[in-house]
Design a protein around this motif. Sequence first.
Motif, short mmCIF file in Angstrom:
data_model
loop_
_atom_site.label_atom_id
_atom_site.label_comp_id
_atom_site.label_asym_id
_atom_site.label_seq_id
_atom_site.Cartn_x
_atom_site.Cartn_y
_atom_site.Cartn_z
N ILE A 204 0.85 -1.20 0.00
CA ILE A 204 0.00 0.00 0.00
C ILE A 204 0.88 1.25 0.00
CG2 ILE A 204 -1.63 1.39 1.35
CD1 ILE A 204 -2.93 -1.22 2.27
N LEU A 205 1.93 1.23 0.81
CA LEU A 205 2.88 2.35 0.85
C LEU A 205 3.53 2.57 -0.51
CD1 LEU A 205 4.61 1.60 4.28
CD2 LEU A 205 3.00 3.45 3.82
N LEU A 206 3.90 1.48 -1.16
CA LEU A 206 4.49 1.56 -2.50
C LEU A 206 3.47 2.09 -3.51
CD1 LEU A 206 6.50 -1.79 -2.59
CD2 LEU A 206 7.46 0.52 -2.47
N ALA A 207 2.23 1.63 -3.36
CA ALA A 207 1.16 2.08 -4.27
C ALA A 207 0.91 3.57 -4.14
CB ALA A 207 -0.13 1.30 -3.99
N LEU A 208 1.03 4.08 -2.92
CA LEU A 208 0.80 5.50 -2.67
C LEU A 208 2.06 6.33 -2.86
CD1 LEU A 208 -1.48 5.26 0.51
CD2 LEU A 208 -2.17 5.51 -1.87
N LYS A 209 3.12 5.65 -3.34
CA LYS A 209 4.40 6.32 -3.63
C LYS A 209 5.01 6.96 -2.38
CE LYS A 209 3.07 7.17 -8.43
NZ LYS A 209 1.80 6.43 -8.36
N ILE A 210 4.88 6.26 -1.26
CA ILE A 210 5.49 6.71 -0.01
C ILE A 210 6.84 6.01 0.10
CG2 ILE A 210 5.25 6.82 2.50
CD1 ILE A 210 2.21 6.53 2.05
#
Length: 291
Positions: A204-210
């Motif tokens: 999810i963090l990767l998906a949100l570019k965090i």
Amino acid sequence: METGLRKKLITIAKIAISVILIYFIFTKVDFKEVLQIVKKSDFVYLIAAILFFITSKILASVRLNLYFHELGVKLTQKSNLELYLLGMFYNLFLPGGIGGDAYKGYLIKKEFEVGTKKVVSVLVLDRLSGLLLLFIYACILGILLENTWLNTYDIPIGILSVLSIVVFWFLNKRFFNFVLPVFWKSFGLSALVQLAQLICVVFILLALKIDTNSIPYLFIFLISSIVSVLPLTIGGIGSREVTFFYGATLLALNENTSISVSMVFFLITALVSLFGIFYHFKKIKLKTADQ
């Protein structure tokens, strides 16, 4: 009548608390920015997050079936998974009706004539086993977290995490000896369940570019998961978001980004739980291994 009225009042109270908490959160964050963060998410990473969330639920259903087997209820994994998915649907989408755990217990008791006390015991132990690993992983991440206040308690936190396992084992031995043979198997499955959910959050963090350090977000997620178990809101809605907001504040993270993570995780939970509606309309036939 009094019992029915009491249940309705409790449900209304939970819905009200959820609404109040969600309203409170969105007076504290920029809702438009949160939506923009979610809209820009990477679809491929979201699919990976969904797959790991589904994996966590399959593993959780296997854990529950371990307990059922100790009661002499030798459910097939397929039947148990269907029942588990229906329970997820009831817990999230039918708050005014029978709860997911209560319905699972009712069906098992009805179909296999198992004592109510034992059925309730294994359902509670299943939840506590998951909660134990949430706590242990939170302790581990709390030690790894670069936080001046938390780091002063690294040793006590480490001792507490080990002590929690010992205490839970003795409670099982003292009060639930009939399921003690599957204690370590259940513990191992719980470890895999929570690990799969942590990987889900990483995606999810990767998906949100965090692209910042993920440990603080994972730590907050675990704390929010523990808080959401408290029967104060519907499906943890509101309580999880409040935990993410204040966790972000305490750990100097961006509140809007933190709430976005919570929102996406909830949407994934809702999406997977929604598939349980199929078994709401189609009566589940509980099959055992010898059928």
